[in-house]
Design an enzyme around this catalytic site. Structure first.
Site, PDB file in Angstrom:
ATOM      1  N   HIS A 306      -8.853  -7.340  -2.118  1.00 43.64           N
ATOM      2  CA  HIS A 306      -9.520  -6.073  -1.869  1.00 43.64           C
ATOM      3  C   HIS A 306     -10.481  -6.106  -0.700  1.00 43.64           C
ATOM      4  O   HIS A 306     -10.690  -5.084  -0.044  1.00 43.64           O
ATOM      5  CB  HIS A 306     -10.101  -5.501  -3.156  1.00 43.64           C
ATOM      6  CG  HIS A 306      -9.027  -4.773  -3.871  1.00 43.64           C
ATOM      7  ND1 HIS A 306      -8.677  -3.492  -3.524  1.00 43.64           N
ATOM      8  CD2 HIS A 306      -8.128  -5.187  -4.786  1.00 43.64           C
ATOM      9  CE1 HIS A 306      -7.627  -3.133  -4.235  1.00 43.64           C
ATOM     10  NE2 HIS A 306      -7.278  -4.146  -5.014  1.00 43.64           N
ATOM     11  N   ARG A 449      -4.675   8.446  -8.289  1.00 44.67           N
ATOM     12  CA  ARG A 449      -4.153   7.463  -9.241  1.00 44.67           C
ATOM     13  C   ARG A 449      -5.141   7.304 -10.382  1.00 44.67           C
ATOM     14  O   ARG A 449      -6.345   7.194 -10.156  1.00 44.67           O
ATOM     15  CB  ARG A 449      -3.958   6.121  -8.544  1.00 44.67           C
ATOM     16  CG  ARG A 449      -3.578   5.017  -9.516  1.00 44.67           C
ATOM     17  CD  ARG A 449      -3.216   3.754  -8.811  1.00 44.67           C
ATOM     18  NE  ARG A 449      -4.390   3.003  -8.396  1.00 44.67           N
ATOM     19  CZ  ARG A 449      -4.327   1.871  -7.700  1.00 44.67           C
ATOM     20  NH1 ARG A 449      -3.162   1.391  -7.320  1.00 44.67           N
ATOM     21  NH2 ARG A 449      -5.421   1.229  -7.376  1.00 44.67           N
ATOM     22  N   GLU A 548       5.499  -0.802  -9.105  1.00 42.37           N
ATOM     23  CA  GLU A 548       4.895  -2.065  -8.664  1.00 42.37           C
ATOM     24  C   GLU A 548       5.211  -3.203  -9.628  1.00 42.37           C
ATOM     25  O   GLU A 548       4.710  -4.306  -9.503  1.00 42.37           O
ATOM     26  CB  GLU A 548       3.390  -1.919  -8.418  1.00 42.37           C
ATOM     27  CG  GLU A 548       2.633  -1.196  -9.494  1.00 42.37           C
ATOM     28  CD  GLU A 548       1.169  -0.920  -9.119  1.00 42.37           C
ATOM     29  OE1 GLU A 548       0.657  -1.502  -8.162  1.00 42.37           O
ATOM     30  OE2 GLU A 548       0.549  -0.109  -9.827  1.00 42.37           O
ATOM     31  N   ASN A 571       1.906  -4.330  -2.944  1.00 44.08           N
ATOM     32  CA  ASN A 571       1.025  -5.486  -3.171  1.00 44.08           C
ATOM     33  C   ASN A 571       1.371  -6.145  -4.497  1.00 44.08           C
ATOM     34  O   ASN A 571       1.605  -7.348  -4.581  1.00 44.08           O
ATOM     35  CB  ASN A 571      -0.452  -5.069  -3.200  1.00 44.08           C
ATOM     36  CG  ASN A 571      -0.848  -4.281  -1.972  1.00 44.08           C
ATOM     37  OD1 ASN A 571      -0.220  -4.417  -0.935  1.00 44.08           O
ATOM     38  ND2 ASN A 571      -1.855  -3.437  -2.097  1.00 44.08           N
ATOM     39  N   ASP A 572       1.401  -5.329  -5.528  1.00 47.44           N
ATOM     40  CA  ASP A 572       1.738  -5.892  -6.832  1.00 47.44           C
ATOM     41  C   ASP A 572       3.234  -6.172  -6.952  1.00 47.44           C
ATOM     42  O   ASP A 572       3.638  -7.184  -7.518  1.00 47.44           O
ATOM     43  CB  ASP A 572       1.270  -4.958  -7.950  1.00 47.44           C
ATOM     44  CG  ASP A 572      -0.217  -5.142  -8.237  1.00 47.44           C
ATOM     45  OD1 ASP A 572      -0.642  -6.303  -8.370  1.00 47.44           O
ATOM     46  OD2 ASP A 572      -0.947  -4.135  -8.300  1.00 47.44           O
ATOM     47  N   CYS A 619       2.717   2.816  -0.831  1.00 46.89           N
ATOM     48  CA  CYS A 619       1.262   2.860  -0.714  1.00 46.89           C
ATOM     49  C   CYS A 619       0.643   1.470  -0.758  1.00 46.89           C
ATOM     50  O   CYS A 619      -0.564   1.321  -0.753  1.00 46.89           O
ATOM     51  CB  CYS A 619       0.642   3.766  -1.773  1.00 46.89           C
ATOM     52  SG  CYS A 619       0.829   3.143  -3.431  1.00 46.89           S
TER      53      CYS A 619
HETATM   54  C1  PEP Z   1      -0.217  -2.043  -4.850  1.00 44.46           C
HETATM   55  O1  PEP Z   1      -0.219  -2.808  -5.799  1.00 44.46           O
HETATM   56  O2  PEP Z   1       0.548  -2.155  -3.868  1.00 44.46           O
HETATM   57  C2  PEP Z   1      -1.182  -0.935  -4.789  1.00 44.46           C
HETATM   58  C3  PEP Z   1      -1.122  -0.026  -3.837  1.00 44.46           C
HETATM   59  O3  PEP Z   1      -2.165  -0.910  -5.737  1.00 44.46           O
HETATM   60  P1  PEP Z   1      -3.451  -1.871  -5.706  1.00 44.46           P
HETATM   61  O4  PEP Z   1      -3.465  -2.587  -4.380  1.00 44.46           O
HETATM   62  O5  PEP Z   1      -4.638  -0.991  -5.891  1.00 44.46           O
HETATM   63  O6  PEP Z   1      -3.186  -2.777  -6.864  1.00 44.46           O
HETATM   64 MG    MG Z   2      -1.255  -2.295  -7.623  1.00 46.93          MG
END
Ligand code: PEP
Ligand code: MG
Length: 691
Positions: A306, A449, A548, A571-572, A619
Site C-alpha cells: 500500500h 467498493r 481477484e 494485485n490479489d 483496477c
Molecule cells: C487488487 O487486489 O488488485 C485491488 C485492486 O484491491 P486492493 O489492492 O485494494 O487489494
Molecule cells: Mg484486492
C-alpha cells in the site's frame, strides 16, 4: 579446559573470532543460548578488562565492547554448568555462524556501514520519476513523558508490564512479517529488539525508578532505557555505539504503549525530503505532510504494497525493498533515486547531482505536457474508446483524479476513508464524506467498493480474528457478511450519497456465486430499510464484483449473469494465482500481473463479460502499468482504472496503437512462458512505437 573455582563455579576462556564480536545479532544468539541453561552464566571481556556481567542481559553483554579478537572469560555456576559452558563456548568458536566475514585473530575496527552502499544500489522500482534531496528517516514521534511522581507505584509497575507485553506482541508480529520479507538474518534484528525489551537489568532499573524514586511508569522507563542507550554510546567501538539507536527504538515503542496508542498527530517535515521508512502504513502516511515529500524509499514492501500504491497515487518517485542499501544512519545525507530503474545514489558527486537534477526537470516537463492532453477521452489510435478511470482512497485523491483527467472512479477504497479512527464511523459520517467525494467527481461515474479489510489492510476499530494465514482468512466481503453492523450502515450511507450521481457498487474478494447473492440480499435490505424510513436514496444501482480470486475468474462465465460488471483486482489475483505474496520484495519477479497465467484469467473474464453484453475493467496496479496497457486492451478490457498521477501517461500510450496491434501482442503474451518474456515483448512493442 574448564577451571574450577570455589565461589564462582567453573570458567573457561576463549577468543571471539567473528569480526563484530558480541554486538547485536551474535550477542542476541549468545543471550538466547545462555538462557536455555539453569546455571547462572557470567561473561567478562579480559582484553578490555570489562565485566563480568550476566549473560542473560543483552544490554550488559553488548556493552562489554567485546569485538573480534578479544579474549573473554565465561563462568557458569549451577547444576548444568559444564554443559552450559560448552554450548556458549562452541557458539563463540564457530563465530556465531557469521564467519562469512573473514575470521580475525587480532582486534580490528568493524567495516564502516557505508561501504555496502557502493556494493548494491538497486531496489525495487515502485513509482516512476527522479527525485533528489536530503534523506528524512520517518520514525513515529515520541510521546510526551509526564513528569509527575507516581501516585500508586504498584499501578505504575503494572502498567509498565502491560506496555512491555503489548510492545512484545507487536515486535513479534513485525518479526514474523519481516521474516517473510527480509532474509532470516536481517529479520534477526527484531529478535535482538525482543531481547532488549526483556532485558532483566533494564526492567529492574525501571522498577527501581518507580518504587524507590517515586517516578511514574513513563518517566522511570524513559530514564532506564536512555541510560542503557547512553552506555552504548560510551563504547569505543563504532558499530556498538550505533546500537544505542536500537535501544531507543524499542524504548520509544514502550512509551507509546504506555501512552495508550500510537499517535495520530500530524508530522511536520522540515523541508522537501526523500522520505525513508520501514514501510508506510496508510495510517502513517495520513499523518505525514506529503507535499514536502520528493521521493519515498521503504526498506520493506513491494510494488503492490500500500505504500507503493500511495506513492503512485501522489506521483512521488519511489523504491521499495531498500533494506540492504539504506538505513536510519543515513539520515540527513543527500540521496537520489530513479523510480524507473530502481537506482539509488547516496552522496553522489556534484557532476552526477547536476545530471540527476536535469533528468528530474525533464521528467517533470514531460509530465506537464501529458497532463494537458489528458483532458481528452481515452481511446486507441484507431478510435476504440477505452475508459480511463482513477483508483482513489480519499477526498484528496478525488481532486487529483479530476486534475489528471480521470473519466470516473473505477475503485474507491472505502477502508482508507476512516483510518485514524478508533471506533467505526457512523452512517452519517460515511454519508457526508462520500457525498463530498461524489460532489468532487461531478457527473463522472464512481465505483465504490465495500469494506476490504484483512490481509494487508487493517483498521484500528476492527478486531480481526487471529488466523494462521490472514490473506486466506476471514477478510474483505467475508468479514462484511459476518458483521452486518458494519456492512449495513455502509450500504445505507452509500445508497443515500448516490442520489443524483452516477454510481456503482462493487464487492471485494468474491469467491463464488453464493457470496454475490448474500451481498445483494444485504443491499436489498438496506434499500428496504431506507424506503420504510422514507429516506431518499438511489435505487436501483449497478452492482459489480472484483475478480481477484482465481475461482471467480475461472467461473466468470457463470457469474456474469449475476452482476452488471467485473473489475479485475490484479494485485490479489496475481498473488493468489502464483502463490506469491504481494508485499514480499523477494517475490517481485513472480508476483507480476503480466504473468501469462494471470493474463489467461484476465482474457477469460473479458470474454465472459462480453458474452452477456457486460463489461470488464482492471483496477489492480497492472491497470497503470504502461507495459500492460496494449496487452490488456488486446485481451478485451474495456476500462483501465489506475492511480490518478498515472492517467496522462496511459492515455498518451493508448493513442499510440490500434486494436489489431493490441490483439496480436495479447495473443503472443498468452503463449509466453514467464512474465519476463511478456515484459520483453511489451518493451519491444512500445519501443517500436516510441511510446
Ligand atoms: C487488487 O487486489 O488488485 C485491488 C485492486 O484491491 P486492493 O489492492 O485494494 O487489494
Ligand atoms: Mg484486492
Amino acid at each position: 579446559p574448564t577451571a574450577a573455582s570455589a565461589t564462582q563455579g567453573i570458567s573457561v576462556t576463549t577468543r571471539l573470532i567473528n569480526q563484530h564480536g558480541l554486538h547485536a545479532r551474535p550477542a542476541a544468539r549468545f543471550v538466547q543460548a545462555a538462557a536455555v541453561f539453569e546455571s547462572n552464566i557470567l561473561v567478562e571481556n579480559i582484553t578490555k578488562q570489562k565485566g563480568p556481567v550476566a549473560a542473560r542481559s543483552l544490554n550488559a553483554v553488548a556493552t562489554l565492547g567485546a569485538v573480534g579478537g578479544h579474549e573473554v572469560r565465561l563462568t557458569a555456576n549451577g547444576p548444568d554448568a559444564e554443559a552450559a559452558l560448552q554450548a556458549v563456548k562452541a557458539l563463540i568458536e564457530t563465530g556465531f555462524g557469521e564467519l562469512e566475514t573473514s575470521p580475525v585473530s587480532a582486534p580490528q575496527p568493524p567495516a564502516p556501514m557505508t561501504t555496502i552502499h557502493q556494493e548494491q544500489n538497486r531496489a525495487v522500482p515502485v513509482s516512476e520519476g527522479i527525485a533528489l534531496g536530503p534523506l528524512y528517516c520517518y520514525q513515529p514521534p515520541r510521546p510526551t513523558i509526564p513528569t509527575e511522581p507516581t501516585e500508586n507505584a504498584e499501578n505504575d509497575w503494572q502498567s509498565l508490564q502491560k506496555a512491555l507485553r503489548t510492545t512484545h506482541d507487536s515486535i513479534q508480529a513485525r518479526n514474523l512479517q519481516m521474516k517473510r520479507v527480509l532474509s532470516a538474518d536481517e529479520a534477526m534484528i527484531f529478535e535482538a529488539h525482543l531481547l532488549i525489551l526483556q532485558d532483566p537489568e533494564l526492567i529492574e532499573a525501571a522498577r527501581r525508578g518507580i518504587f524507590e524514586e517515586n517516578m511514574n511508569a513513563s518517566a522511570a522507563w524513559s530514564a532506564a532505557f536512555t541510560a542503557a542507550a547512553e552506555s552504548y554510546r560510551q563504547l569505543d567501538d563504532d558499530y556498538l555505539r550505533l546500537r544505542a539507536a536500537d535501544v531507543e527504538d524499542v524504548g520509544t515503542q514502550v512509551l507509546f504503549a504506555l501512552a495508550g496508542k500510537s499517535t495520530s498527530e500530524k508530522i511536520q517535515l522540515p523541508e522537501p525530503v526523500i522520505l525513508f521508512a520501514q514501510d508506510l502504513t496508510p495510517t502513517e502516511t495520513s499523518q505525514l505532510d506529503m507535499d514536502q515529500v520528493l521521493g519515498i524509499l521503504t526498506s520493506a514492501g513491494g510494488p503492490t504494497s500500500h505504500s507503493a500504491i500511495l506513492a503512485r497515487a501522489l506521483g512521488i518517485p519511489s523504491l521499495a525493498g531498500t533494506g540492504k542499501i539504506i538505513d536510519r544512519r543515513d539520515a540527513g545525507k543527500f540521496v537520489a533515486l530513479n523510480g524507473f530503474t530502481g537506482e539509488i545514489w547516496i552522496d553522489p558527486p556534484d557532476a552526477l547531482r547536476i545530471d540527476l537534477k536535469r533528468q528530474r526537470d525533464l521528467w517533470l516537463d514531460e509530465r506537464e505536457a501529458l497532463l494537458t492532453r489528458s483532458l481528452e477521452l481515452g481511446a486507441t489510435k484507431d478510435g476504440r474508446r477505452i475508459e480511463v478511470f482513477a483508483n482513489i482512497g480519499s477526498l484528496a485523491d478525488a481532486q487529483a483524479a479530476v486534475k489528471n483527467g480521470a473519466e470516473g472512479v473505477g475503485l474507491l477504497r472505502t477502508e482508507f476513508l476512516f483510518l485514524t479512527r478508533q471506533t467505526p464511523p457512523s452512517e452519517e459520517e460515511q454519508f457526508l464524506l462520500l457525498s463530498q467525494i461524489f460532489e468532487t467527481l461531478g457527473d463522472r461515474p464512481v465505483t465504490v467498493r465495500t469494506l476490504d479489510v484483512g490481509g494487508d489492510k487493517n483498521l484500528p476499530y476492527i478486531q480481526l480474528p487471529q488466523e494462521a494465514n490472514p490473506f486466506l482468512g476471514v477478510r474483505a466481503l467475508r468479514l462484511s457478511l459476518n458483521q452486518p453492523d458494519l456492512f449495513l450502515p455502509q450500504l445505507r450511507a452509500f445508497l443515500r450519497a448516490a442520489v443524483d450521481h452516477s454510481c456503482r457498487i462493487m464487492f471485494p474478494m468474491v469467491a463464488d456465486v453464493n457470496e454475490i447473492r448474500q451481498a445483494r440480499a444485504w443491499l436489498e435490505k438496506a434499500h428496504q430499510q431506507l424506503t420504510e424510513d422514507h429516506i431518499e436514496h438511489a435505487w436501483p444501482i449497478e452492482v459489480g464484483i472484483m475478480v481477484e480470486i482465481p475461482s471467480a475468474a475461472l467461473l466468470s462465465s457463470n457469474l456474469a449473469s449475476e452482476v452488471d460488471f467485473f473489475s479485475i483486482g490484479t494485485n490479489d489475483l496475481t498473488q493468489y494465482t502464483l502463490a506469491a505474496e504481494r508485499g514480499n520484495p523477494q517475490l517481485a519477479y513472480l508476483a507480476d500481473g503480466l504473468h501469462p497465467a494471470v493474463l489467461r484469467l484476465i482474457g477469460e473474464v473479458a470474454q465472459s463479460a462480453h458474452a452477456l453484453q457486460k463489461w470488464a475493467g482492471i483496477c489492480g496496479e497492472l491497470g497503470g502499468d504502461p507495459a500492460a496497457a496494449p496487452i490488456l486492451v488486446g485481451l478485451g478490457i474495456d476500462e483501465l482504472s489506475l492511480n490518478p498521477a498515472g492517467i496522462p501517461r496511459i492515455k498518451a500510450l493508448l493513442r499510440g496503437f490500434t486494436i489489431p496491434e493490441a490483439q496480436e501482442i495479447a495473443q503472443q503474451a498468452l503463449r509466453a512462458q514467464t512474465s519476463a518474456e511478456v515484459r520483453a515483448l511489451a518493451k519491444e512493442f512500445l519501443l517500436a512505437r516510441s511510446l
